[in-house]
Design a protein around this motif. Structure first.
Motif, PDB file in Angstrom:
ATOM      1  N   ASP A 198      -5.871   1.518   5.219  1.00 51.06           N
ATOM      2  CA  ASP A 198      -5.108   3.093   4.901  1.00 51.06           C
ATOM      3  C   ASP A 198      -4.943   3.578   5.576  1.00 51.06           C
ATOM      4  N   PHE A 199      -3.631   5.064   4.874  1.00 50.55           N
ATOM      5  CA  PHE A 199      -2.860   5.506   5.803  1.00 50.55           C
ATOM      6  C   PHE A 199      -3.587   6.679   6.037  1.00 50.55           C
ATOM      7  N   GLU A 200      -4.060   7.121   5.169  1.00 50.40           N
ATOM      8  CA  GLU A 200      -5.281   8.494   5.053  1.00 50.40           C
ATOM      9  C   GLU A 200      -5.694   8.847   6.114  1.00 50.40           C
ATOM     10  N   GLN A 201      -7.010   7.338   6.721  1.00 47.38           N
ATOM     11  CA  GLN A 201      -7.983   7.241   7.156  1.00 47.38           C
ATOM     12  C   GLN A 201      -8.075   7.915   8.604  1.00 47.38           C
ATOM     13  N   HIS A 202      -6.832   7.799   9.339  1.00 48.73           N
ATOM     14  CA  HIS A 202      -6.672   7.875  10.703  1.00 48.73           C
ATOM     15  C   HIS A 202      -6.088   9.220  10.757  1.00 48.73           C
ATOM     16  N   ILE A 203      -5.306   9.901   9.754  1.00 47.50           N
ATOM     17  CA  ILE A 203      -4.203  11.020   9.580  1.00 47.50           C
ATOM     18  C   ILE A 203      -5.944  12.266  10.034  1.00 47.50           C
ATOM     19  N   ASN A 204      -6.959  11.884   9.032  1.00 49.55           N
ATOM     20  CA  ASN A 204      -7.626  13.040   8.669  1.00 49.55           C
ATOM     21  C   ASN A 204      -8.607  12.698   9.688  1.00 49.55           C
ATOM     22  N   THR A 205      -8.434  11.981  10.562  1.00 52.01           N
ATOM     23  CA  THR A 205      -9.333  11.329  11.510  1.00 52.01           C
ATOM     24  C   THR A 205      -8.882  12.329  12.666  1.00 52.01           C
ATOM     25  N   ILE A 206      -7.705  12.214  13.093  1.00 52.85           N
ATOM     26  CA  ILE A 206      -6.567  12.951  14.140  1.00 52.85           C
ATOM     27  C   ILE A 206      -6.589  14.743  14.069  1.00 52.85           C
ATOM     28  N   LYS A 207      -6.340  14.764  12.670  1.00 55.21           N
ATOM     29  CA  LYS A 207      -6.738  15.956  11.976  1.00 55.21           C
ATOM     30  C   LYS A 207      -7.364  17.210  13.235  1.00 55.21           C
ATOM     31  N   VAL A 208      -8.375  16.820  13.261  1.00 57.57           N
ATOM     32  CA  VAL A 208      -9.748  17.167  13.985  1.00 57.57           C
ATOM     33  C   VAL A 208      -9.057  17.962  15.421  1.00 57.57           C
TER      34      VAL A 208
ATOM     35  N   GLN B  21       0.439  -1.409   0.063  1.00 57.07           N
ATOM     36  CA  GLN B  21       0.007   0.153  -0.536  1.00 57.07           C
ATOM     37  C   GLN B  21       0.443   0.857  -0.296  1.00 57.07           C
ATOM     38  N   ALA B  22       2.395   1.081   0.763  1.00 56.19           N
ATOM     39  CA  ALA B  22       2.816   2.489   0.572  1.00 56.19           C
ATOM     40  C   ALA B  22       3.815   2.698  -0.930  1.00 56.19           C
ATOM     41  N   HIS B  23       3.532   1.592  -1.326  1.00 52.49           N
ATOM     42  CA  HIS B  23       3.951   1.570  -2.723  1.00 52.49           C
ATOM     43  C   HIS B  23       3.050   2.005  -3.719  1.00 52.49           C
ATOM     44  N   VAL B  24       1.962   1.837  -3.361  1.00 50.96           N
ATOM     45  CA  VAL B  24       0.843   2.265  -4.359  1.00 50.96           C
ATOM     46  C   VAL B  24       0.414   3.082  -4.208  1.00 50.96           C
ATOM     47  N   ASP B  25       0.743   4.087  -2.847  1.00 47.73           N
ATOM     48  CA  ASP B  25      -0.133   5.310  -1.920  1.00 47.73           C
ATOM     49  C   ASP B  25       1.420   6.040  -2.914  1.00 47.73           C
ATOM     50  N   GLY B  26       2.516   5.537  -3.571  1.00 49.42           N
ATOM     51  CA  GLY B  26       3.707   6.951  -3.611  1.00 49.42           C
ATOM     52  C   GLY B  26       4.620   7.009  -2.966  1.00 49.42           C
ATOM     53  N   ILE B  27       4.269   6.631  -1.761  1.00 53.32           N
ATOM     54  CA  ILE B  27       4.946   6.409  -0.680  1.00 53.32           C
ATOM     55  C   ILE B  27       6.112   6.179  -0.306  1.00 53.32           C
ATOM     56  N   LEU B  28       6.057   5.054  -1.076  1.00 54.70           N
ATOM     57  CA  LEU B  28       7.210   4.055  -1.213  1.00 54.70           C
ATOM     58  C   LEU B  28       7.946   3.964  -3.080  1.00 54.70           C
ATOM     59  N   LYS B  29       8.662   4.622  -3.121  1.00 53.43           N
ATOM     60  CA  LYS B  29       9.184   5.307  -4.026  1.00 53.43           C
ATOM     61  C   LYS B  29       9.812   3.910  -4.983  1.00 53.43           C
ATOM     62  N   ARG B  30      10.455   3.248  -4.389  1.00 52.26           N
ATOM     63  CA  ARG B  30      11.332   1.971  -5.603  1.00 52.26           C
ATOM     64  C   ARG B  30      10.205   0.605  -5.048  1.00 52.26           C
ATOM     65  N   LYS B  31       9.875  -0.347  -5.915  1.00 51.97           N
ATOM     66  CA  LYS B  31       8.278  -0.928  -5.932  1.00 51.97           C
ATOM     67  C   LYS B  31       9.478  -2.667  -4.898  1.00 51.97           C
ATOM     68  N   PRO B  32       8.248  -3.166  -3.931  1.00 47.73           N
ATOM     69  CA  PRO B  32       9.420  -3.788  -3.236  1.00 47.73           C
ATOM     70  C   PRO B  32       9.845  -5.196  -3.729  1.00 47.73           C
ATOM     71  N   LYS B  33      10.288  -5.866  -3.896  1.00 47.13           N
ATOM     72  CA  LYS B  33      10.655  -6.966  -4.235  1.00 47.13           C
ATOM     73  C   LYS B  33       9.836  -8.590  -3.261  1.00 47.13           C
ATOM     74  N   LEU B  34       8.373  -8.577  -3.523  1.00 46.47           N
ATOM     75  CA  LEU B  34       8.155  -9.286  -2.686  1.00 46.47           C
ATOM     76  C   LEU B  34       8.414 -10.741  -3.332  1.00 46.47           C
ATOM     77  N   ALA B  35       8.296 -11.033  -4.729  1.00 54.71           N
ATOM     78  CA  ALA B  35       7.726 -12.175  -5.149  1.00 54.71           C
ATOM     79  C   ALA B  35       6.705 -13.151  -4.940  1.00 54.71           C
ATOM     80  N   LEU B  36       5.638 -12.315  -5.578  1.00 58.39           N
ATOM     81  CA  LEU B  36       3.997 -12.948  -5.120  1.00 58.39           C
ATOM     82  C   LEU B  36       3.843 -14.336  -5.466  1.00 58.39           C
ATOM     83  N   GLY B  37       4.677 -14.514  -6.593  1.00 62.40           N
ATOM     84  CA  GLY B  37       4.158 -15.185  -7.788  1.00 62.40           C
ATOM     85  C   GLY B  37       3.220 -15.280  -8.491  1.00 62.40           C
ATOM     86  N   SER B  38       3.224 -16.440  -9.909  1.00 64.29           N
ATOM     87  CA  SER B  38       1.718 -16.014 -10.427  1.00 64.29           C
ATOM     88  C   SER B  38       0.431 -16.517  -9.803  1.00 64.29           C
TER      89      SER B  38
END
Length: 512
Positions: A458-468, A396-413
């Protein structure tokens, strides 16, 4: 999904090595999402029966209550902090107390005891059909078993549904104990697996202890002899250090509390933790920080450096620490990013080697939500972990653009839907990280969820909540403690003006 619920499709759960207050470890479990759906659906459809069973117990102070729709959790579970208050009332005049603890309660629960508690042992043994119309809780027994590879011994620690199941069984045990020796008992309280029973004489205590053992044994449970004792009711139920520590917590107000008061509170908590051999004093300290809105304090830098040192020695409090820092960051206030990266490097490196998932996940989460870039070396080491929670976080960190380099997880086919990798596999497909096909018994269900682009991390959901500004950093309902109020907001939040505070801060900076 519901039409296939009685197929014997056994799944693995994702293990999570968590901390305990005394430095030992506890395994939690994240059940397969489809398996858990069937367990949760059954409880929802039969909630009145659950409430009826809970009502059988005269002793329980931990009866779960349904939360309103949209709440952070499905149920509210009364915390251990409620124990002293209820014990004082329920134990009455009793001069003796029998304290009893069920040994390895959740890991020891026999899944067949679920229908026993609902329909009776004899009735349940005579009809074990998982689709029985008479013994409908046979179905729940089946759903729980298939979610843990068919094992009949034990239920998972962590998910709310299993807490409801355990309380369902234990409430019936309370009822049967009361039926046998209720006239002997002056009063009693039970919080999950801990009993405090008030009695007139030591002989009565020995008698009730014997009957408690027998009732538990009929449900395949046993007492922990090391934690079971009979003692004078004058001895305090709560640890004295907890009472003393609360006395040393200042009447917090972030703007006015002095450096000396903060230093004293930290010192008292650290000393209490050392003397008691428990991380609980640190958690009390961090909760008091939250109640006093310490993230607004002009002494934050001093507090922050202490937190950084403390969590390296007291890992059970790492979650509260991360929540406090994340709250300050969410408010766009400065944090020590360089220092937190260094602390994370130490903790993550050590914890990965020991498979201590709790520490790894919280520290990585903190860096991500605070916008601190993960070093390439750390990301590569995290990718080597076989734990599905950690791997899903990286995806999720990579998909959200937080982790720039794609992690090598070898999930398989072929992305399994039934083994312990189900979590990372579902996150990877639903978020477009992997285009591989699902395999296994739940392929069609996982395809449906992935096509809906379900988001489990979901990284944003918690932060958006406690911004209040009025929101606490450490949610009472979500993180396992509460008080008289069910609200998660600060009671005096409407009196706090963030703009005025910022202006005051600027004046202070100008003075210095």
């Amino acid at each position: 999904m519901d039409s296939k619920k009685f197929k014997d499709r056994r799944t693995e759960y994702v293990r999570y090595s968590g901390t305990k207050h005394d430095g030992s470890r506890r395994f939690f479990g994240t059940p397969n999402i489809v398996s858990y759906f069937h367990i949760s659906s059954f409880i929802w459809k039969n909630w009145k029966k659950f409430e009826k069973n809970y009502g059988l117990s005269k002793y329980s102070i931990g009866i779960p209550k349904r939360m309103e729709e949209g709440a952070e959790r499905a149920v509210k579970v009364p915390s251990l902090s409620e124990l002293s208050k209820h014990a004082s009332k329920n134990l009455g005049y009793a001069p003796f107390i029998l304290k009893a603890d069920i040994a390895q309660c959740f890991p020891s629960i026999y899944t067949h005891s679920i229908p026993w508690a609902a329909h009776g042992i004899k009735e349940s043994k005579s009809d074990t059909n998982k689709q029985s119309n008479a013994n409908i809780f046979n179905a729940l027994d089946f759903f729980v078993r298939v979610a843990q590879q068919g094992n009949t011994r034990g239920v998972l620690v962590g998910p709310d549904a299993y807490r409801l199941v355990a309380e369902f069984i234990l409430s019936k045990i309370d009822h049967e104990l009361d039926r046998v020796v209720g006239n002997t008992i002056v009063g009693a309280v039970r919080h999950v697996d801990d009993y405090y029973i008030g009695l007139r004489t030591e002989h009565d205590a020995q008698s009730v202890l014997s009957h408690l053992r027998e009732v538990l044994a009929t449900y395949e449970l046993n007492l922990n002899d090391h934690k079971t004792k009979i003692y004078s009711s004058l001895e305090p139920i709560n640890d004295l250090w907890a009472q003393r520590l609360r006395d040393h917590m200042p009447d917090w107000e972030a703007f006015s509390v002095s450096y000396e008061e903060i230093e004293r509170a930290i010192s008292e908590a650290v000393v209490a933790a050392k003397e008691s051999g428990s991380d609980s004093p640190i958690k009390i300290l961090f909760r008091s920080f939250d109640e006093g809105k310490i993230y607004f304090s002009p002494h934050w830098e001093f507090v922050e450096h202490n937190i950084q040192r403390i969590i390296q020695k007291h890992p059970h409090a790492i979650d509260y620490a991360c929540l406090l820092v994340a709250k300050r960051s969410a408010l766009d206030l400065e944090i020590d990013s360089i220092g937190w990266l260094a602390v994370a490097d130490i903790i993550v490196g050590r914890s990965l080697a020991l498979n201590h998932h709790h520490e790894v996940l919280w520290m990585v989460w903190l860096l991500i939500v605070c916008g601190v870039e993960l070093p390439v070396a750390m990301a590569e080491e995290l990718a080597k972990s076989r734990n599905s929670h950690i791997r899903a976080l990286l995806v999720q960190a990579h998909v959200d653009g937080i982790l720039k380099r794609k992690p090598k997880l070898a999930l398989g086919s072929g992305l399994s839907t039934v083994d312990e990798n189900w979590l990372v596999n579902l996150v990877a497909r639903s978020q477009g990280f992997s285009g591989a096909n699902f395999s296994g018994a739940f392929s069609s269900e996982f395809d449906y969820l992935a096509n809906k682009k379900i988001k489990l991390v979901d990284f944003e959901q918690h932060i958006n909540t406690i911004k209040v500004q009025s929101k606490r950093a450490i949610s009472r309902t979500r993180y396992g403690y509460d008080d008289e109020s069910d609200e998660d907001d600060f009671p005096d939040a409407e009196d706090f003006d963030f703009d005025d505070w910022m202006e005051m801060q600027q004046q202070n900076d100008d003075e210095f």
